[in-house]
Motif scaffolding. Structure first.
Motif, PDB file in Angstrom:
ATOM      1  N   PRO A  54      -6.016   8.397   3.275  1.00  0.00           N
ATOM      2  CA  PRO A  54      -7.257   8.332   4.055  1.00  0.00           C
ATOM      3  C   PRO A  54      -7.647   6.887   4.346  1.00  0.00           C
ATOM      4  O   PRO A  54      -7.299   5.972   3.588  1.00  0.00           O
ATOM      5  N   ALA A  55      -8.342   6.697   5.425  1.00  0.00           N
ATOM      6  CA  ALA A  55      -8.740   5.339   5.824  1.00  0.00           C
ATOM      7  C   ALA A  55      -9.549   4.648   4.740  1.00  0.00           C
ATOM      8  O   ALA A  55      -9.390   3.443   4.491  1.00  0.00           O
ATOM      9  N   ALA A  56     -10.431   5.397   4.080  1.00  0.00           N
ATOM     10  CA  ALA A  56     -11.265   4.796   3.032  1.00  0.00           C
ATOM     11  C   ALA A  56     -10.423   4.305   1.866  1.00  0.00           C
ATOM     12  O   ALA A  56     -10.717   3.264   1.269  1.00  0.00           O
ATOM     13  N   VAL A  57      -9.365   5.032   1.536  1.00  0.00           N
ATOM     14  CA  VAL A  57      -8.489   4.626   0.434  1.00  0.00           C
ATOM     15  C   VAL A  57      -7.718   3.369   0.808  1.00  0.00           C
ATOM     16  O   VAL A  57      -7.599   2.436   0.011  1.00  0.00           O
ATOM     17  N   LYS A  58      -7.208   3.333   2.039  1.00  0.00           N
ATOM     18  CA  LYS A  58      -6.465   2.151   2.481  1.00  0.00           C
ATOM     19  C   LYS A  58      -7.348   0.908   2.443  1.00  0.00           C
ATOM     20  O   LYS A  58      -6.910  -0.163   2.006  1.00  0.00           O
ATOM     21  N   SER A  59      -8.583   1.049   2.874  1.00  0.00           N
ATOM     22  CA  SER A  59      -9.498  -0.096   2.873  1.00  0.00           C
ATOM     23  C   SER A  59      -9.868  -0.525   1.461  1.00  0.00           C
ATOM     24  O   SER A  59     -10.052  -1.720   1.193  1.00  0.00           O
ATOM     25  N   ALA A  60      -9.983   0.442   0.556  1.00  0.00           N
ATOM     26  CA  ALA A  60     -10.351   0.120  -0.823  1.00  0.00           C
ATOM     27  C   ALA A  60      -9.216  -0.567  -1.566  1.00  0.00           C
ATOM     28  O   ALA A  60      -9.451  -1.402  -2.454  1.00  0.00           O
ATOM     29  N   TYR A  65      -5.472   4.573  -6.806  1.00  0.00           N
ATOM     30  CA  TYR A  65      -6.227   5.760  -6.388  1.00  0.00           C
ATOM     31  C   TYR A  65      -5.583   6.979  -7.032  1.00  0.00           C
ATOM     32  O   TYR A  65      -4.415   7.289  -6.782  1.00  0.00           O
ATOM     33  N   LYS A 100      -9.373  11.920  -7.300  1.00  0.00           N
ATOM     34  CA  LYS A 100      -9.958  11.199  -6.163  1.00  0.00           C
ATOM     35  C   LYS A 100     -10.827  10.024  -6.617  1.00  0.00           C
ATOM     36  O   LYS A 100     -11.800   9.654  -5.965  1.00  0.00           O
ATOM     37  N   LYS A 101     -10.455   9.428  -7.751  1.00  0.00           N
ATOM     38  CA  LYS A 101     -11.186   8.278  -8.277  1.00  0.00           C
ATOM     39  C   LYS A 101     -10.254   7.076  -8.356  1.00  0.00           C
ATOM     40  O   LYS A 101      -9.029   7.212  -8.340  1.00  0.00           O
ATOM     41  N   TYR A 102     -10.852   5.895  -8.482  1.00  0.00           N
ATOM     42  CA  TYR A 102     -10.071   4.674  -8.617  1.00  0.00           C
ATOM     43  C   TYR A 102      -9.919   4.330 -10.097  1.00  0.00           C
ATOM     44  O   TYR A 102     -10.890   4.366 -10.863  1.00  0.00           O
ATOM     45  N   ALA A 149      -6.244  -3.076   5.056  1.00  0.00           N
ATOM     46  CA  ALA A 149      -5.862  -1.666   5.247  1.00  0.00           C
ATOM     47  C   ALA A 149      -4.488  -1.522   5.877  1.00  0.00           C
ATOM     48  O   ALA A 149      -4.203  -0.543   6.562  1.00  0.00           O
TER      49      ALA A 149
END
Length: 561
Positions: A79-85, A128, A133-135, A90
């Motif tokens: 997901p985009a949010a994961v790539k950015s995190a 991730y 679904k946590k870091y 990203a």
């Protein structure tokens, strides 16, 4: 292949170089890692051509990680949010790491050890967890195989079972016994070309995943958080020693972390050692050289020996780790706290006290004499610095006043002082107060020095209360409790600053950042590292500002541990 012969049976240099060139060309054309190139696996054919033999080594032995899979940016698992995190741009590269049916996504490492090509190659990642679904926190390293060094997850299990607070919890681990290697420990000065080393160290590829993804110590938000974290990790260390019977042996700024609630976590126990080993394992050092992080290792462990010093090198003990805690706090305070010193002056102190090292005649290292000078001055903090935070200054000053007794009182003098204390307590039916014991010790010191003609046998004049505190097994935790009880919250909420952080890079950090920006370290090697033409390539990690501030690879200082 009866018509071929070993490489060593070449009859002229031209044939040798030709066979060697043929073997290299064969390797390059296959695009496959051989993994066992040696003189015995290069033969000379009947036509004089070189033949590269013995390709049956497993992919794991060649260094291929079967648990790492390259993910393309369009993968639905990204997901985009994961790539950015995970990556500031990203863009990756991204990898899926599989450990015991659990999957994690990582990008570029947030820390890479650079001390030695023969070290543990430690890398840490923000990962991730695809299940929760946590870091989480992932550590990738090559752990040292030694009888007295347990895998880190076993140490965490021992600490948790003992009820030790402020340590992270293990989510999973992977001890990859199919991926092992060896490195030579050292090369002597008289080594000649062709000589083979006789001392090797074995390593095994190892991954550890922790539930808590914590932030570095340097990212504390205020003095209250810094001192809280420092107090928490002191408590963790004390409980680890007293309840878990374990020495950490690598207390450093990178191993003191801050959790989501603003409390401390003491991490990185892979060089720890049990104090209750069986007798056959407890005699002697666990490694032939010092372990620890150079900036924070206790001075006495790497101090230069005197010309007539025939005593064995000191072994790492609890007080050495407690001294390391002070260095961590002082180093952090110099860089991040508000005080009266100019940036250039702080740069000089950081280098001279914590980065400089002198090379001795036996090729071992020792710190600068400035570090020893500071440790011998019980009032160094108040005489040299004006910290905005009075609780910070009090903690640094009082803590130094205790640990400096190690450097101004000899072991013989310490034993004499303890005997005087014990005799006085016995005389008073164990009912004497610390104040009474302190006055008694002062009178005994004066009397002893008056009778002693040899200056080397005299006892340094000390604050007896500081000495008595140093004898308590939990003295550091008690000292922090006293600071917290004598200061209010408002005093602990200010005095920290980010203003000069980038200007106060240590030599190690600035050099690490330079190498990272220029070369873009590769993040992972896997079987799926294919691009366009299917050839395996070294993947380059994208730039990320999330780098550790110091080099955390346990250094090699030439003395036993």
């Amino acid at each position: 292949m009866p018509s071929s012969k070993p490489l060593e049976e070449f009859y002229n240099v031209k044939k040798l170089l030709g066979a060697f060139t043929d073997a290299i060309e064969a390797f390059e054309k296959t695009h496959i890692l051989h993994g066992d190139a040696s003189p015995g696996n290069i033969l000379i054919g009947e036509n004089g051509r070189g033949l590269l033999m013995d390709w049956d080594i497993t992919p794991e032995a060649r260094g291929v990680d079967p648990n790492a899979t390259r993910l393309v940016p369009a993968d639905p698992a990204l997901p985009a949010a994961v790539k950015s995190a995970l990556d500031i741009n990203a863009e990756g590269p991204f990898y899926r790491i599989t450990i015991k049916a659990m999957s994690f996504i990582i990008a570029a490492p947030q820390f890479m050890a650079t001390a030695s090509p023969t070290g543990r190659s430690t890398r840490t990642f923000k990962a991730y967890d695809m299940q929760t679904k946590k870091y989480v926190f992932m550590k990738d390293s090559w752990r040292i195989l030694s009888r007295s060094l347990k895998p880190e997850h076993e140490t965490y299990a021992t600490l948790a079972a003992a009820g030790v607070h402020h340590i992270p919890t293990v989510l999973t681990y992977d001890d990859m016994d199919l991926q092992e290697t060896k490195t030579c420990l050292d090369v002597k000065k008289d080594t000649k070309r062709g000589d083979r080393p006789d001392k090797f160290r074995s390593f095994r590829h190892y991954r550890l995943v922790l539930n808590e993804y914590a932030k570095p110590l340097e990212e504390f938000k205020d003095m209250k958080e810094l001192l809280t974290v420092f107090s928490d990790t002191i408590q963790a260390y004390h409980e680890a020693c007293e309840l878990g019977h374990i020495l950490h042996r690598d207390v450093s700024a990178g191993n003191v972390m801050i959790d989501d609630d603003g409390h401390g976590l003491l991490v990185d126990w892979d060089l720890s050692k049990s104090t209750k080993l069986p007798i056959e394992q407890s005699e002697g050092p666990s490694l032939p050289e010092r372990t620890g992080t150079w900036q924070f290792i206790a001075y006495r462990l790497v101090a230069e020996s005197g010309p007539n010093d025939t005593l064995p090198k000191p072994l790492h003990n609890k007080d050495d780790d407690l001294e390391s805690f002070w260095h961590v706090l002082f180093w952090t305070a110099l860089r991040r706290a508000e005080h009266d010193k100019e940036t250039e002056h702080i740069k000089h102190i950081l280098f001279d006290v914590y980065d400089r090292r002198r090379i001795l005649a036996d090729s071992k290292y020792t710190p600068s004499v400035t570090k020893k000078y500071i440790l011998r001055q019980s009032q160094y903090i108040t005489s040299e610095f004006q910290f905005t935070s009075s609780p910070l200054a009090t903690t640094l000053e009082n803590y130094l006043a205790v640990i400096n007794k190690r450097y101004i009182i000899t072991e013989a003098s310490k034993q004499l002082l303890v005997s005087w204390r014990d005799a006085f307590l016995k005389q008073n039916n164990e009912a004497a107060t610390d104040e009474q014991i302190g006055l008694h010790l002062l009178s005994k010191i004066y009397s002893h020095n008056m009778k002693t003609k040899d200056l080397n046998d005299r006892i340094a004049l000390i604050d007896p209360n500081e000495f008595l505190l140093s004898l308590q097994p939990n003295w550091a935790a008690k000292l922090l409790e006293d600071v917290f009880s004598t200061t209010d919250v408002s005093q602990r909420n200010h005095g920290g600053s980010n203003q000069r952080r980038l200007e106060l890079l240590t030599y190690q950090k600035s050099s690490m950042q330079k190498r990272r920006s220029e070369s873009q370290y590769s993040a992972m090697s896997s079987e799926n590292d294919d691009e366009r033409d299917g050839k395996p390539r070294n993947k380059r990690a994208r730039k990320t500002p999330a780098l550790s501030s110091i080099n955390e690879e346990g250094g090699k200082f030439g003395n036993p541990v």
